[in-house]
Design an enzyme around this catalytic site. Structure first.
Site, short mmCIF file in Angstrom:
data_model
loop_
_atom_site.label_atom_id
_atom_site.label_comp_id
_atom_site.label_asym_id
_atom_site.label_seq_id
_atom_site.Cartn_x
_atom_site.Cartn_y
_atom_site.Cartn_z
N SER A 190 -10.68 -2.91 5.56
CA SER A 190 -9.30 -2.50 5.34
C SER A 190 -8.67 -2.10 6.66
O SER A 190 -9.35 -1.73 7.62
CB SER A 190 -9.27 -1.30 4.38
N THR A 214 0.87 -1.16 0.00
CA THR A 214 0.00 0.00 0.00
C THR A 214 0.91 1.22 0.00
O THR A 214 2.11 1.09 0.22
CB THR A 214 -0.89 -0.04 1.27
#
Length: 595
Positions: A469, A398
Site C-alpha cells: 500500500s 481512500t
C-alpha cells in the site's frame, strides 16, 4: 493540558507559483498563501466529512482519548462516506502517546490491511494465455480481500481506548439508523456505475435507479443492525453468525472469502519506522505500507539541500530537486517492497541509510532531470533488484483522519476500499460494501495494475498475504527528552495523512516540506497545488490548477509533464485531500472554532 492546535482538510485550488532558480519571471503571490487554518486550544479531529468529525468531537467531549475518537470516526465514515469509509476494507493506524498513560508511552502501528483469501493464487486474474482479464481484480466478489477494518478498529478500542465500543460506535449507529442529510458531493457519488450491476448495491445506495438527491436523508437500516451487532460482540464479524453470513454470500456469488479466512484474520501490531528531518522526529508507517520508508528516503535525500535558498514553495528549482528525490525513492519501492510476513528481508535499513541518500544526491543534476530509464542505483548499498518491466499507479479512493486529544495523544489513520465503493458489491443483509483490494497485488509481474504503480514479485498474490500500500499515516514531533532512566516524549508538531493512491507519499512529503522547510501554515500547505513523480511512467504530474508557467519552465528543462484533467472543466483535476493537524505550544490561546 493546554496546547494550541491548527487543522485543515484541504483540496488544491487555483493558485499561481512564482518562478526561481531554473527560470524566473514576476508573479503575484499565490492565492493559497493567504489561507489560514482552523485553530483550537485543546483537541482536534480532522476528517473529510463533517458528520465523522462531529462523531470524533462527541467522543472527546465524553472523556474519550484520541484512540476513542479515531475509532468513532472510522465507524462513522463507514456510514456517511461509503465511497471510501468502510467496514469491508482495511487500513493502518499510527498512535503516538503523549505519556505512559497510553500504550505505556510507546508508539504503536496497527496493520489492519486486507489479506488474500486462502483460495487466492498467483495467476488468478490471468486468462489461459497469461494475459490479465480486464476488471476481474477490481469488480465483483472475486476482487475482495478479507476485510480488516473491524478487526483494526475494535483492537484499537480494546487495547488503547477508554470508553468501550458501545459509546464510540454510538454516533455511527445513529447516523445509519436515523439517517444523515446527503450533501451534493456524496449524493453524486452514489450514482457510481461501480455499484449499478449488483442488486443489493443498486437497491441500498441507488434506490434502484431513483437516485438520492442532495438534501435527502439517507438511512441504512441493514448497516445499523450490523454495527449494533459489532458493538455488542466484535468477534461476531470474524467467528460468529455474521462471519458465516459473509462466507455464505461469497460462496453463493463466486467470491473466495470463507469462514476460515475470516476466523484466521488478525490485526497486527508492527513497529513504526522512525526517521529525522531537520532536527524533527518523523514517525511513520512500516510495510506493508510502502509509504513510510519511501517518505523517509525522500526526506533523507532532500535533507542535504537548503530548499528555501533554491526558491519559494512550488518554485521550479524546488520542484526539480523534490521530483528527483521522488523518482529515486519510488524506484526502490517498485523493486523491493511487499508484505513483511512474506518478505522478511526487505532492505529497509539500506533504504533509510543517510549514506545511501548522500550517494543518490551525487546523481542529481542541478538543472536537468534524470531519465528514469537511465537511472542507476549507487553501488554498495542495496541487494540486486529483479529485472521488471514498468507499470503505472494505485487507487485514489481512500480516506484519512487525524486526531489529537487534550493530553497530546495523536492518531493518524488511513483506510480504504481501494476503488470508489470498492468492488461495487454489497452484502445485502449486512448493508456494507466489500473492497477490491486484490488489485493492489501484482496480478502479473511487470504489468500495470488498475492504477499503474510498478509491482514486483515481492507483491505477488499469495494466500493470506497483505497487498502493498501507499497509505502513509505520519506524525512529526520534536525528539524525545532523556533523563537518566526515563524519557519524556518530545513536543508533538504535525499529524499528517491523505488519500490519493500512489500520490499519497508525495502529498505527505510535500505537506511536510511546505511546513518544515518553507514555513507555510498547514492550510497553505494543504491548499498548495500538487505535483507527483513515481519513477515510472517517467512523467512529472501536476494537478489541474498548477501555474502553467511553472509547468512550462520544468518542461523546458527536459521533463515530460502532464496536468490532470487540464482541459476538462467538470473534472476536479486534483488528487487527495490533506487532513492535517499542527501543534504550536508557544502561541497564546484564542477563541476556538473547533473542539
Amino acid at each position: 493540558m493546554k496546547q494550541w492546535l491548527s487543522a485543515v482538510v484541504g483540496l488544491s485550488f487555483l493558485a499561481s507559483s512564482s518562478l526561481n532558480g531554473i527560470a524566473q519571471s514576476p508573479a503575484p503571490q499565490p492565492a493559497y498563501l493567504s489561507e489560514t487554518p482552523i485553530t483550537a486550544p485543546h483537541a482536534m479531529v480532522v476528517t473529510i466529512d463533517h458528520y465523522a468529525t462531529d462523531a470524533g468531537v462527541e467522543v472527546l467531549k465524553e472523556g474519550g482519548n484520541a484512540v476513542d475518537a479515531a475509532v468513532a470516526v472510522g465507524f462513522a465514515l463507514a456510514v456517511v462516506y461509503p465511497n471510501a469509509g468502510n467496514i469491508g476494507g482495511g487500513g493502518f493506524m499510527l498512535i503516538r502517546p503523549a505519556s505512559r498513560k497510553l500504550a505505556g508511552g510507546k508508539p504503536r502501528f496497527l496493520d489492519y490491511r486486507e489479506k488474500a483469501p486462502a483460495a487466492a493464487t498467483r495467476d488468478m486474474y490471468l486468462d489461459a494465455k497469461g494475459n490479465i482479464i480486464p476488471h476481474k481484480s477490481t469488480r465483483g466478489e472475486a476482487a475482495s480481500g478479507v476485510p480488516g477494518t473491524v478487526a483494526g478498529l475494535t483492537f484499537a478500542e480494546k487495547h488503547y481506548g477508554r470508553l468501550g465500543l458501545a459509546k464510540v460506535m454510538a454516533p455511527a449507529i445513529r447516523y445509519a439508523r436515523e439517517g444523515f442529510v446527503l450533501d451534493p458531493e456524496v449524493a453524486q457519488l452514489l450514482h457510481s456505475s461501480q455499484m449499478t450491476p449488483y442488486a443489493d448495491s443498486r437497491r441500498i445506495f441507488q434506490r434502484d435507479g431513483d437516485f438520492y438527491k442532495p438534501g435527502e436523508t439517507f438511512k441504512q437500516p441493514e448497516l445499523a443492525s450490523t454495527l449494533e451487532r459489532i458493538a455488542a460482540d466484535p468477534d461476531d464479524f470474524y467467528r460468529g453468525k455474521m462471519a458465516q453470513q459473509i462466507a455464505d454470500f461469497e460462496k453463493a456469488n463466486g467470491g473466495l472469502i470463507t469462514a476460515q479466512d475470516l476466523a484466521s484474520y488478525q490485526c497486527k501490531e508492527r513497529t513504526p519506522l522512525v526517521g529525522h528531518y531537520h532536527g524533527l522526529e518523523v514517525l511513520t508507517s512500516p510495510p506493508p505500507s510502502s509509504g513510510g520508508i519511501v517518505l523517509l528516503e525522500i526526506l533523507n535525500i532532500l535533507g542535504g539541500y537548503d530548499l528555501p535558498k533554491l526558491g519559494p514553495d512550488r518554485s521550479p528549482a524546488q520542484i526539480h530537486y523534490i521530483t528527483e528525490a521522488f523518482r529515486r525513492a519510488y524506484m526502490d519501492r517498485s523493486d523491493y517492497l511487499g508484505d513483511p510476513d512474506f518478505n522478511p528481508h526487505m532492505p529497509l535499513k539500506q533504504m533509510a541509510n543517510p549514506a545511501y541518500a548522500a550517494a543518490w544526491r551525487t546523481t542529481i543534476d542541478p538543472i536537468k532531470p534524470s531519465p528514469s530509464a537511465t537511472l542507476v542505483r549507487p553501488a554498495g548499498f542495496m541487494p540486486p533488484a529483479p529485472d521488471l518491466a514498468p507499470i503505472a499507479h494505485e487507487s485514489n479512493e481512500t480516506t484519512h483522519f487525524s486526531v489529537v486529544d487534550a493530553d497530546g495523544n495523536a492518531v493518524s489513520s488511513t483506510y480504504t476500499l481501494n476503488f470508489y465503493f470498492g468492488s461495487g458489491v454489497t452484502i445485502g443483509p449486512l448493508g456494507f460494501l466489500l473492497n477490491d483490494e486484490m488489485d493492489d497485488f501484482t496480478s502479473k509481474v511487470g504489468v500495470p495494475n488498475g492504477f499503474g504503480l510498478i509491482q514486483g514479485p515481492a507483491n505477488a498474490i499469495a494466500p493470506g498475504k497483505r497487498p502493498l500500500s501507499s497509505m502513509t499515516p505520519t506524525i512529526v514531533s520534536e525528539p524525545d527528552h532523556h533523563f537518566l532512566f526515563f524519557k519524556r516524549p518530545g513536543q508533538l508538531r504535525l499529524v499528517l495523512g491523505t488519500p490519493g493512491g500512489s500520490t499519497i507519499i508525495t502529498t505527505v512529503a510535500n505537506d511536510l516540506i511546505s511546513v518544515v522547510d518553507n514555513g507555510l501554515n498547514i492550510q497553505q500547505a494543504a491548499d498548495a497545488p500538487r505535483f507527483h513523480h513515481q519513477y515510472l511512467p517517467d512523467i512529472l504530474q501536476f494537478d489541474k490548477f498548477f501555474d502553467p508557467t511553472t509547468v512550462a519552465a520544468l518542461k523546458a528543462t527536459g521533463y515530460k509533464t502532464m496536468q490532470q484533467s487540464e482541459f476538462d472543466e467538470k473534472a476536479p483535476g486534483v488528487w487527495g485531500d490533506s487532513e492535517l493537524i499542527a501543534v504550536d505550544p508557544h502561541k497564546a490561546p484564542a477563541k476556538s472554532t473547533a473542539c
